[in-house]
Design an enzyme around this catalytic site. Sequence first.
Site, mmCIF file in Angstrom:
data_model
loop_
_atom_site.group_PDB
_atom_site.id
_atom_site.type_symbol
_atom_site.label_atom_id
_atom_site.label_comp_id
_atom_site.label_asym_id
_atom_site.label_seq_id
_atom_site.Cartn_x
_atom_site.Cartn_y
_atom_site.Cartn_z
ATOM 1 N N ASP A 95 -0.620 -11.527 -1.735
ATOM 2 C CA ASP A 95 0.783 -11.102 -1.746
ATOM 3 C C ASP A 95 1.664 -12.307 -1.412
ATOM 4 O O ASP A 95 1.501 -12.912 -0.342
ATOM 5 C CB ASP A 95 0.973 -10.022 -0.674
ATOM 6 C CG ASP A 95 1.957 -8.946 -1.115
ATOM 7 O OD1 ASP A 95 1.719 -7.756 -0.820
ATOM 8 O OD2 ASP A 95 2.975 -9.312 -1.735
ATOM 9 N N ASP A 190 6.400 -10.364 -4.156
ATOM 10 C CA ASP A 190 7.173 -9.333 -3.465
ATOM 11 C C ASP A 190 8.662 -9.436 -3.824
ATOM 12 O O ASP A 190 9.250 -10.519 -3.724
ATOM 13 C CB ASP A 190 6.989 -9.566 -1.955
ATOM 14 C CG ASP A 190 7.615 -8.489 -1.101
ATOM 15 O OD1 ASP A 190 7.177 -7.335 -1.211
ATOM 16 O OD2 ASP A 190 8.546 -8.805 -0.338
ATOM 17 N N GLU A 242 6.827 -7.486 -8.213
ATOM 18 C CA GLU A 242 7.386 -6.225 -7.722
ATOM 19 C C GLU A 242 8.881 -6.285 -8.001
ATOM 20 O O GLU A 242 9.578 -7.167 -7.475
ATOM 21 C CB GLU A 242 7.140 -6.031 -6.233
ATOM 22 C CG GLU A 242 7.695 -4.684 -5.751
ATOM 23 C CD GLU A 242 7.953 -4.618 -4.270
ATOM 24 O OE1 GLU A 242 8.306 -5.634 -3.667
ATOM 25 O OE2 GLU A 242 7.788 -3.529 -3.713
ATOM 26 N N HIS A 316 1.419 0.870 -0.496
ATOM 27 C CA HIS A 316 1.642 0.895 0.953
ATOM 28 C C HIS A 316 3.061 1.281 1.338
ATOM 29 O O HIS A 316 3.377 1.410 2.531
ATOM 30 C CB HIS A 316 1.305 -0.490 1.516
ATOM 31 C CG HIS A 316 2.203 -1.527 0.953
ATOM 32 N ND1 HIS A 316 2.179 -1.922 -0.376
ATOM 33 C CD2 HIS A 316 3.204 -2.230 1.520
ATOM 34 C CE1 HIS A 316 3.107 -2.825 -0.589
ATOM 35 N NE2 HIS A 316 3.755 -3.033 0.544
ATOM 36 N N ASP A 317 3.929 1.388 0.315
ATOM 37 C CA ASP A 317 5.328 1.740 0.616
ATOM 38 C C ASP A 317 5.647 3.190 0.275
ATOM 39 O O ASP A 317 6.796 3.629 0.466
ATOM 40 C CB ASP A 317 6.277 0.876 -0.230
ATOM 41 C CG ASP A 317 6.322 -0.560 0.229
ATOM 42 O OD1 ASP A 317 6.578 -1.431 -0.621
ATOM 43 O OD2 ASP A 317 6.085 -0.813 1.419
HETATM 44 O O1 TEU Z 1 9.042 -3.636 -0.796
HETATM 45 C C1 TEU Z 1 10.244 -3.730 -1.528
HETATM 46 C C2 TEU Z 1 11.116 -2.572 -1.251
HETATM 47 O O2 TEU Z 1 12.174 -2.429 -1.789
HETATM 48 C C3 TEU Z 1 10.675 -1.651 -0.208
HETATM 49 O O3 TEU Z 1 11.761 -1.462 0.624
HETATM 50 C C4 TEU Z 1 10.208 -0.358 -0.835
HETATM 51 O O4 TEU Z 1 10.687 -0.213 -2.120
HETATM 52 C C5 TEU Z 1 10.770 0.776 -0.036
HETATM 53 O O5 TEU Z 1 10.223 0.616 1.250
HETATM 54 C C6 TEU Z 1 10.371 2.118 -0.611
HETATM 55 O O6 TEU Z 1 11.018 3.081 0.191
HETATM 56 C C7 TEU Z 1 8.419 -4.886 -0.542
HETATM 57 C C8 TEU Z 1 7.130 -4.608 0.206
HETATM 58 O O7 TEU Z 1 6.262 -3.842 -0.637
HETATM 59 C C9 TEU Z 1 7.483 -3.854 1.463
HETATM 60 O O8 TEU Z 1 6.303 -3.436 2.154
HETATM 61 C C10 TEU Z 1 8.322 -4.749 2.336
HETATM 62 O O9 TEU Z 1 8.750 -4.020 3.475
HETATM 63 C C11 TEU Z 1 9.553 -5.259 1.571
HETATM 64 O O10 TEU Z 1 9.271 -5.704 0.245
HETATM 65 C C12 TEU Z 1 10.146 -6.459 2.287
HETATM 66 O O11 TEU Z 1 9.254 -7.551 2.141
#
Ligand code: TEU
Length: 535
Positions: A95, A190, A242, A316-317
């Site tokens: 990542d 990311d 992403e 994970h989000d």
């Molecule tokens: O996530 C990008 C993002 O916009 C996140 O806020 C996600 O879409 C949101 O939590 C969904 O509700 C990336 C990573 O995947 C995330 O884990 C990180 O917190 C974020 O970037 C900041 O690096």
Amino acid sequence: MTFKNQVIYQIYPKSYLDTTGNGVGDLRGIISKLDYLADLGIDMIWLNPIYPSPQRDNGYDISDYVAIDPVFGTMSDFETLIQEAKKRGIDVMLDMVLNHVSTEHEWFKKALAGDPYYQDFFFIQDEPTDWVSKFGGSAWAPFGDTGKYYLHLFDVTQADLNWRNENVRKELFDVVNFWREKGVHGFRFDVINLIGKDALLKSNPVNEGKPEYTDKPLTHDYLQLLNTASFGKDSKSVTVGEMSSTTIDNCILYSRPDRQELSMTFNFHHLKVDYADGQKWTKSPFDFAQLKQLFHTWGEKMSEGQGWNALFWNNHDQPRAINRFIDYKNFRVKGATMLAASIHLSRGTPYVYMGEEIGMIDPDFESMADYVDVESINAYQALLASGHTPEQAFEIIQIKSRDNSRTPMQWDNTANAGFSTGIPWLATGNHAEINVVNEQSGDVYQFYKQLIQLRKSDQLISEGTYQAAYQAAEHIYAFIREFEGRKLLVLTNFSNQPVDFELLTEFVDSEILVNNYTTYTPNQLQPYQAIAFLV
Ligand code: TEU
């Protein structure tokens, strides 16, 4: 083997397997499960950040890009992981969080100490704009006692990097090449569509300021520079961006091979169909008509435009998809396998999020004390501030929190699900029934193995075009794949009721290639049935 016939498995390292008893997953835990992953048949493992971090945002706040956080192990452990994975035909994807860096990183510390060279690594302005952080509140914070402000689109400890500065770009290209030299062939970037910001950032109340920093044209230039300077030199590289709040047209440009930017893109539009008024922190049933329309539009336009989708339901989000889209209390297994077929037979590269292959679901946490994610904790306070009662606010956190997918991998039905002999950093979910020991010979895991194997063995699935089908059918999501004269009709029933349909005449003499039931009633799909007809 290219990214078009590969399947990528996402591991949240904190939650995969703890070998030290400190309650946090580690690299040696992942190494111990490589045979399990090889049995599943996956080709690459994507690891969420494993670098030194204050862990304010679970590692997406990086304080050293080219080291391993001791909580996960050592660089030697990582090198062993690369070697052991390679022995099993598995590559590693890391990542790369290049839009922002922890305020504990030396670059930010030197900037704060007054070094103008490093101050130009960040967005520091006399006046903040009206932009809103994705974690709530202003996207700006005071830059020390200078009277100026610095930009943080995420947490206040995650300072956005100024990609206009070629010194920043060089440092970040060096980061990618450092890990390439370790034998890493995969990179997940990311929120990479946020790096094209202007020099002087100005207010824009539209959509909390997103148009001012999302999918800006310079993003493509920077990705082409990054490609040329790093992973583009590696014929085996697999890269995924992403893309936050992106568009199809941009994703075609980000992933079209001749553009030399990325291999593919993640977009999240399909995971916002259970948002009321487009707002995440709400409680709303999912809109199936909108879901299938999005799949069809993205599927057909990316196919026509030679773009390439990363296909996924979980990460994970996100809360786990079975909880969001399935009557899981009655149809967990059928729902899990139907969801799997709906993406693994589609056009793109499928991602399997840890535990998805055994049908894991969200935990039943009982209080806010069980939640640790910064986004969820901020959202709970915002819900209270906007007039929700604690009960109403908690109910929304329960269904939408990112912690839902971050609970420890459920290996067996012993204490802590076999994840750790210590106290897990996050409480385990419902592992008494849903665990690898119980499920590895079960329908969900075996169905995933079948789908993964099909993608490797049949170019109709890895290379075929995508065409929408049965668009008017109320509960059916269906599409046709075509390659060198062969056609596959995939039908999925997104309801907990039987649904009648009329099989297209061209498939009347077809063979059934995939079916998540052991039987087929002509012209009727059973609850959550997924079936594919081949001619
Ligand atoms: O996530 C990008 C993002 O916009 C996140 O806020 C996600 O879409 C949101 O939590 C969904 O509700 C990336 C990573 O995947 C995330 O884990 C990180 O917190 C974020 O970037 C900041 O690096």
